[in-house]
Design a protein around this motif. Structure first.
Motif, PDB file in Angstrom:
ATOM      1  N   UNK A  66       1.192  -1.129  -0.234  1.00 38.84           N
ATOM      2  CA  UNK A  66      -0.346   0.243  -0.423  1.00 38.84           C
ATOM      3  C   UNK A  66       0.596   1.127  -0.091  1.00 38.84           C
ATOM      4  N   UNK A  67       2.264   0.861   1.164  1.00 33.57           N
ATOM      5  CA  UNK A  67       2.569   2.263   0.728  1.00 33.57           C
ATOM      6  C   UNK A  67       3.304   2.402  -0.555  1.00 33.57           C
ATOM      7  N   UNK A  68       3.917   1.507  -1.727  1.00 38.87           N
ATOM      8  CA  UNK A  68       4.701   1.346  -2.523  1.00 38.87           C
ATOM      9  C   UNK A  68       3.396   2.050  -3.292  1.00 38.87           C
ATOM     10  N   UNK A  69       2.556   1.260  -3.224  1.00 38.69           N
ATOM     11  CA  UNK A  69       1.254   2.251  -4.192  1.00 38.69           C
ATOM     12  C   UNK A  69       1.150   3.943  -4.106  1.00 38.69           C
ATOM     13  N   UNK A  70       1.256   4.325  -2.648  1.00 38.52           N
ATOM     14  CA  UNK A  70       1.506   5.737  -2.640  1.00 38.52           C
ATOM     15  C   UNK A  70       2.406   6.003  -3.276  1.00 38.52           C
ATOM     16  N   UNK A  71       3.677   5.328  -3.407  1.00 40.07           N
ATOM     17  CA  UNK A  71       4.947   6.062  -3.842  1.00 40.07           C
ATOM     18  C   UNK A  71       5.670   6.556  -2.979  1.00 40.07           C
ATOM     19  N   UNK A  72       5.619   6.025  -1.883  1.00 39.43           N
ATOM     20  CA  UNK A  72       6.442   6.570  -0.691  1.00 39.43           C
ATOM     21  C   UNK A  72       7.310   4.678  -0.168  1.00 39.43           C
ATOM     22  N   UNK A  73       8.367   5.782   0.294  1.00 36.05           N
ATOM     23  CA  UNK A  73       9.738   4.416   0.210  1.00 36.05           C
ATOM     24  C   UNK A  73       9.172   3.263   1.115  1.00 36.05           C
ATOM     25  N   UNK A  74       9.860   2.358   0.925  1.00 37.16           N
ATOM     26  CA  UNK A  74       9.647   1.149   1.771  1.00 37.16           C
ATOM     27  C   UNK A  74      11.384   0.574   1.300  1.00 37.16           C
ATOM     28  N   UNK A  75      11.105  -0.201   2.568  1.00 39.34           N
ATOM     29  CA  UNK A  75      12.725  -0.298   2.881  1.00 39.34           C
ATOM     30  C   UNK A  75      12.523  -2.316   3.594  1.00 39.34           C
ATOM     31  N   UNK A  76      13.186  -2.878   3.137  1.00 40.49           N
ATOM     32  CA  UNK A  76      12.769  -4.384   3.601  1.00 40.49           C
ATOM     33  C   UNK A  76      14.277  -4.740   3.992  1.00 40.49           C
ATOM     34  N   UNK A  77      15.242  -5.957   4.839  1.00 41.37           N
ATOM     35  CA  UNK A  77      16.257  -5.753   5.470  1.00 41.37           C
ATOM     36  C   UNK A  77      16.389  -7.701   5.330  1.00 41.37           C
ATOM     37  N   UNK A  78      16.885  -8.271   4.427  1.00 39.03           N
ATOM     38  CA  UNK A  78      17.468 -10.173   4.109  1.00 39.03           C
ATOM     39  C   UNK A  78      18.388  -9.881   4.328  1.00 39.03           C
ATOM     40  N   UNK A  79      19.341 -11.692   4.513  1.00 41.10           N
ATOM     41  CA  UNK A  79      19.870 -11.718   4.429  1.00 41.10           C
ATOM     42  C   UNK A  79      20.375 -12.925   3.949  1.00 41.10           C
ATOM     43  N   UNK A  80      22.117 -12.745   2.987  1.00 40.31           N
ATOM     44  CA  UNK A  80      22.809 -13.507   1.971  1.00 40.31           C
ATOM     45  C   UNK A  80      23.232 -14.017   1.883  1.00 40.31           C
ATOM     46  N   UNK A  81      23.842 -15.481   2.057  1.00 40.77           N
ATOM     47  CA  UNK A  81      24.704 -15.954   2.301  1.00 40.77           C
ATOM     48  C   UNK A  81      25.763 -15.796   1.132  1.00 40.77           C
TER      49      UNK A  81
END
Length: 173
Positions: A66-81
């Protein structure tokens, strides 16, 4: 409707190093890394995602959409090997390569810059990607993508900050 949502999520996950024959691997440590990705989109019409589809998403994911559809920045965190093989095959920091062609602009142990063009069933994306090793335990990058889907244009911008957590990946792939 659902394919458009999946396309948006697929494009969002395309955050990284894509293969090319003559890329010099980044000089970074192997092991567990944490990637923090901030992304924003413009041009994604809310009308294309039915309310019943949004209702099926977990609350956190629904709020991000919903935030993305409004154009608001979004942050996600993930781990990778990050492994030697991923670095050599240029798939480190890469969630999804898709059907893309890439043109390398700069490739050194400290910097990778390229342009890309991706084709999907009813859409295409063009963009630029830049990632820099700030040291052997820190990587920063940016990506800008323009996606055309059924006559609609969607712009996406990403900033990527990755930090090395340690040599053991545990269960993280």
């Amino acid at each position: 409707m659902r394919p458009k949502l999946l396309l948006g999520l697929t494009v969002l996950s395309a955050l990284a190093l894509w293969a090319s024959d003559k890329i010099t691997p980044l000089n970074v440590k192997e092991g567990l890394w944490e990637m923090t990705v901030t992304h924003s989109m413009t041009g994604m019409p809310a009308a294309n995602i039915p309310p019943e589809t949004l209702a099926k998403l977990p609350p956190e994911q629904r709020a991000r959409m919903e935030a993305m559809m409004k154009g608001a920045p979004s942050t996600s965190v993930r781990k990778e090997c990050i492994t030697k093989e991923k670095l050599e095959k240029y798939s480190a920091f890469d969630a999804n390569r898709g059907n893309c062609t890439r043109t390398v602009i700069t490739s050194t142990a400290g910097k990778l810059e390229m342009k890309f063009h991706c084709e999907e069933k009813q859409s295409s994306s063009d963009g630029t990607f830049l990632v820099e090793a700030m040291g052997s335990d820190s990587v920063k990058g940016t990506m800008h993508s323009v996606t055309n889907n059924n006559g609609r244009t969607m712009n996406m911008d990403f900033t990527i900050n990755s930090k090395y957590l340690g040599p053991s990946c545990g269960d993280v792939k």
